[in-house]
Write an enzyme that holds these catalytic residues in place. Sequence first.
Site, mmCIF file in Angstrom:
data_model
loop_
_atom_site.group_PDB
_atom_site.id
_atom_site.type_symbol
_atom_site.label_atom_id
_atom_site.label_comp_id
_atom_site.label_asym_id
_atom_site.label_seq_id
_atom_site.Cartn_x
_atom_site.Cartn_y
_atom_site.Cartn_z
ATOM 1 N N ASP A 156 0.821 -1.216 0.000
ATOM 2 C CA ASP A 156 0.000 0.000 0.000
ATOM 3 C C ASP A 156 0.854 1.265 0.000
ATOM 4 O OD1 ASP A 156 -2.875 -0.904 2.055
ATOM 5 O OD2 ASP A 156 -1.650 -2.127 0.729
ATOM 6 N N HIS A 158 -1.002 4.462 -0.622
ATOM 7 C CA HIS A 158 -2.013 5.410 -0.143
ATOM 8 C C HIS A 158 -1.610 6.858 -0.308
ATOM 9 C CE1 HIS A 158 -5.135 2.814 1.227
ATOM 10 N NE2 HIS A 158 -4.323 2.110 1.982
ATOM 11 N N ASP A 185 -3.931 -0.407 -3.578
ATOM 12 C CA ASP A 185 -4.097 0.728 -2.644
ATOM 13 C C ASP A 185 -3.074 1.830 -2.917
ATOM 14 O OD1 ASP A 185 -5.539 -0.510 0.493
ATOM 15 O OD2 ASP A 185 -6.257 -0.520 -1.564
ATOM 16 N N ASP A 188 -5.928 7.287 -2.039
ATOM 17 C CA ASP A 188 -6.701 7.604 -0.827
ATOM 18 C C ASP A 188 -5.807 7.900 0.363
ATOM 19 O OD1 ASP A 188 -9.572 5.451 -1.437
ATOM 20 O OD2 ASP A 188 -9.303 7.608 -1.730
ATOM 21 N N ARG A 189 -6.285 8.789 1.201
ATOM 22 C CA ARG A 189 -5.631 9.179 2.449
ATOM 23 C C ARG A 189 -4.457 10.123 2.274
ATOM 24 N NH1 ARG A 189 -7.312 6.857 6.881
ATOM 25 N NH2 ARG A 189 -8.827 5.228 6.638
ATOM 26 N N ASN A 217 -8.328 -2.785 -2.735
ATOM 27 C CA ASN A 217 -9.724 -2.456 -2.430
ATOM 28 C C ASN A 217 -9.993 -0.950 -2.527
ATOM 29 O OD1 ASN A 217 -8.177 -2.310 0.055
ATOM 30 N ND2 ASN A 217 -10.102 -1.983 1.118
ATOM 31 N N HIS A 218 -8.935 -0.145 -2.461
ATOM 32 C CA HIS A 218 -9.150 1.304 -2.600
ATOM 33 C C HIS A 218 -9.166 1.779 -4.042
ATOM 34 C CE1 HIS A 218 -9.327 3.265 1.426
ATOM 35 N NE2 HIS A 218 -8.948 2.061 1.789
ATOM 36 N N HIS A 269 -3.813 -8.375 -3.248
ATOM 37 C CA HIS A 269 -3.849 -7.254 -2.314
ATOM 38 C C HIS A 269 -4.307 -7.660 -0.906
ATOM 39 C CE1 HIS A 269 -4.299 -3.266 -0.658
ATOM 40 N NE2 HIS A 269 -5.514 -3.589 -0.274
ATOM 41 N N ARG A 341 -14.936 -7.202 10.599
ATOM 42 C CA ARG A 341 -14.275 -5.927 10.830
ATOM 43 C C ARG A 341 -14.323 -5.055 9.576
ATOM 44 N NH1 ARG A 341 -8.044 -5.072 12.616
ATOM 45 N NH2 ARG A 341 -7.710 -6.210 10.682
ATOM 46 N N HIS A 369 -2.690 -4.642 2.370
ATOM 47 C CA HIS A 369 -4.033 -4.386 2.908
ATOM 48 C C HIS A 369 -4.091 -4.026 4.384
ATOM 49 C CE1 HIS A 369 -8.357 -4.481 2.677
ATOM 50 N NE2 HIS A 369 -8.522 -5.634 3.292
ATOM 51 N N ASP A 542 -18.206 25.356 -11.434
ATOM 52 C CA ASP A 542 -17.004 26.071 -11.871
ATOM 53 C C ASP A 542 -15.879 25.959 -10.844
ATOM 54 O OD1 ASP A 542 -18.254 29.429 -11.071
ATOM 55 O OD2 ASP A 542 -17.929 27.643 -9.856
ATOM 56 N N SER A 544 -15.467 27.023 -7.950
ATOM 57 C CA SER A 544 -15.024 28.286 -7.367
ATOM 58 C C SER A 544 -14.964 28.227 -5.851
ATOM 59 C CB SER A 544 -15.990 29.400 -7.786
ATOM 60 O OG SER A 544 -17.289 29.029 -7.345
ATOM 61 N N GLU A 551 -28.746 26.747 -3.923
ATOM 62 C CA GLU A 551 -28.093 25.469 -4.237
ATOM 63 C C GLU A 551 -27.754 24.734 -2.962
ATOM 64 O OE1 GLU A 551 -24.996 27.115 -6.802
ATOM 65 O OE2 GLU A 551 -25.596 25.623 -8.274
ATOM 66 N N ASN A 582 -19.924 36.310 2.181
ATOM 67 C CA ASN A 582 -19.612 36.981 0.926
ATOM 68 C C ASN A 582 -20.739 37.930 0.560
ATOM 69 O OD1 ASN A 582 -19.122 37.391 -1.939
ATOM 70 N ND2 ASN A 582 -17.622 35.744 -1.678
ATOM 71 N N ASP A 584 -21.834 39.159 -2.071
ATOM 72 C CA ASP A 584 -22.675 38.947 -3.266
ATOM 73 C C ASP A 584 -23.601 37.739 -3.139
ATOM 74 O OD1 ASP A 584 -20.052 37.480 -5.362
ATOM 75 O OD2 ASP A 584 -21.011 36.818 -3.521
#
Lengths: 607, 165
Positions: A156, A158, A185, A188-189, A217-218, A269, A341, A369, A542, A544, A551, A582, A584
């Site tokens: 991994d 990551h 893997d 991620d992270r 798995n990632h 993995h 787990r 893993h 966009d 931003s 929204e 802000n 606006d």
Amino acid sequence: MCDPLLSLSTAIKATALIQRWYRCKRAQLEIRRRYSLTIFESIEYADEQEQTQLSNFFTFMLEHCVHRGEGKEKNQSTTEIYEKIDVPDSYRGPRLSFPLNIAHAKALLNALKNQQLLHPRYVLQLLRETRRLLKEKPNITHVSVSYFKEITICGDLHGNLDDLLLVFHKNGLPSENNPYVFNGDFVDRGKNSMEILIILFVFLLIYPNDFHLNRGNHEDFILNMKYGFTKEVLKKYKVHGMTILYHLREIFSWLPLATVVNNKVLIVHGGISDTTDLDLLKLLERNKVSWCLTDAKHDICWCQTPAASTKPESSELCSSQVLDILWSDPKKQHGCTLNKRRGGGCCFGPDTTDQLLKKHNLKMLIRSHEFKPDGYDLAHDGKVITIFSASNYYEEGSNRGAYIRMNPDLVPHFIQYQVCVSTDKRKNWERVKTIEQSALQTLQKRIFIHKQKLMDTFAKYDSGRISVSDWAAVMESVLQLKLPWRTLKSRLVKTDPDGNVDYMSCFYYMDTARPMHQPTLVETLCKYSRDLQMIFNIMDEDQSGLISPDEFRKTWKIFSSYLDIHSHDEAIDKLVQSIDYNKDGYIDFNEFLEAFHVVHKLENKAA
Amino acid sequence: MPSFLQNGVVAKIEKKITEAFKVFDHEGNETVDVREIGSIVRSLGCFPTEAELHELLAKVEEEEPTGYVHLEKFLPVMIKVLLDRSYRPIPEDVLLHAFEALDENKSGYITKEDLVKHMTEEGEPFTEEEMEKMLSSALNPETNAVHYRDYISMMIVDETDDLPQ
């Protein structure tokens, strides 16, 4: 003048005392480090299990938004897309041309090391070529090693670019004589998942017969949403981010599942189960396999978007084959049980390993893993090796990474390393303290998120005080974390002289940056702040960082309906009205969500 | 101690020991690697010598050494240790006297060479690794000596970050 014999014996006694004291101190430090890592691991696995409710929502959002952005051309090929992207003259980053060669790779490594971004046009071109190559590869890659050609196996990463660069520095760049296997893997992270993928794909294209990738798995867009890769891509590539993610989804599904070295060493993995069958694995259509993880607590199943399989009746069998390969963990007891787990795959015992090795005439299994403090670990009498290549995974100083070099003897040689910040002059105990604090903060956030439920459970006990045993039992059952609560107690709550726990006291020390009058809403926002950030990023066309109040409300409505938390609508409206960052009329949603991170009231000395 | 009080105390101690044990019980089957027993004992606030630890190990190990120790064997032995308050912690002043005993000139510090000589050759000698680790936190690189008062204060302060009670 002291009698020399007497002073000698005094000296020896003094020495023995210091030695005794020192050994105990050191052991206690080690314990603190150990339980800090236990906290991190427990929470990580518990988090992985809580995917369920939002995954369908994310699937919908991803499909919806990508096609909105691309003018509804579902079958628009990558070629057409990238050709429309111009690379301005001002772009100082690496310019790729295909076919790639080692000069490109070196230029790229240099650029990425210096935090330059590869232009989206080249990224998409790279993805197109990678996809084309991967489609040709079988599910299981067979490689051979000779005395002139040892193989290197990494686990991994990551998103830890520093680790990858360190491995290349110590072990040499990939080449025909220096083959590599990367065991999943990649993303991620960490904060450089995209850069790692770019590097891995480039070497894959340059040395297709000597550079091998296994899926982890990632390598899964749903996990990516939760664990940071999606966010990283959107942040770095903004407008083109969604397109990149969309194409990566397919690429991940085309990653091979396993590598076999000299017909003797199987590399996957996660692991295996008692139903793992390499012949079956060889034949299935890996890009079409969908899978389900079960949330053991709530008995809910979540699935990767199923695609039509050509053999529907065997699709369930194929799913479990792949699920086991990517999610299983070894255990010491015999037998093969469901991996509660993780919510997927199995926990396989030494007998399962023996059975599989015998069946396919193999010598050992190399997998990744699982986090390992030393970068690697042996199980099942040395027949199962875990290799983990992300150093400092949870926190600076938390662990080493490692890789394996193997020659035809098929005896693994482990090389360990740890990325160190050169200015890190901290002593060991300072590092342990940092790790511990970090772990406790993670734990405190979790406690905060479950505040309401904890309070409801504690309310059954009278007077605000509860025995240590009862407190530990409640914490464990509500938070679903098997931790050494008695040891942690003094860091989390106040106890009175009788030894009873003042259970409310753990909440005195925690608050959010923005205290609010709606506690359950705060908890919800805190718990889902990462997910909400994801959703807002997707909605923010966009890129931003701003979203209109309308929204915001709309997004919240969709989100809360998936989670069934309608009662907050009014509270959210009030909140929206009071936000006036802000002039606006737009809301900086990242700033808004930052306010729902849990802070420790006593923490200011660190700031 | 009256037996009813004893039982309550024993129950608490038992839970404490079990919890510490479980931190090292990687497979969840109530066994730990024998090499971890030292850490477990120390994590419960005890300060045994190496010899005392070996003695304890002899009581909890299996007849045929499997490399593992079972909780059910460990528990009664450890309960007794805690009830008897064996392997007491070392008070700060006693520790200070010990360092002073090695400081022949009463200068307030011990040179690196002297410390290494004592720790690796006398008492229950340190391994190279242990010596290195101790020096990394105790040694003042400018003077190449261990200023033991400072060192002790630093190690004691680091003790806990418990919440204000």
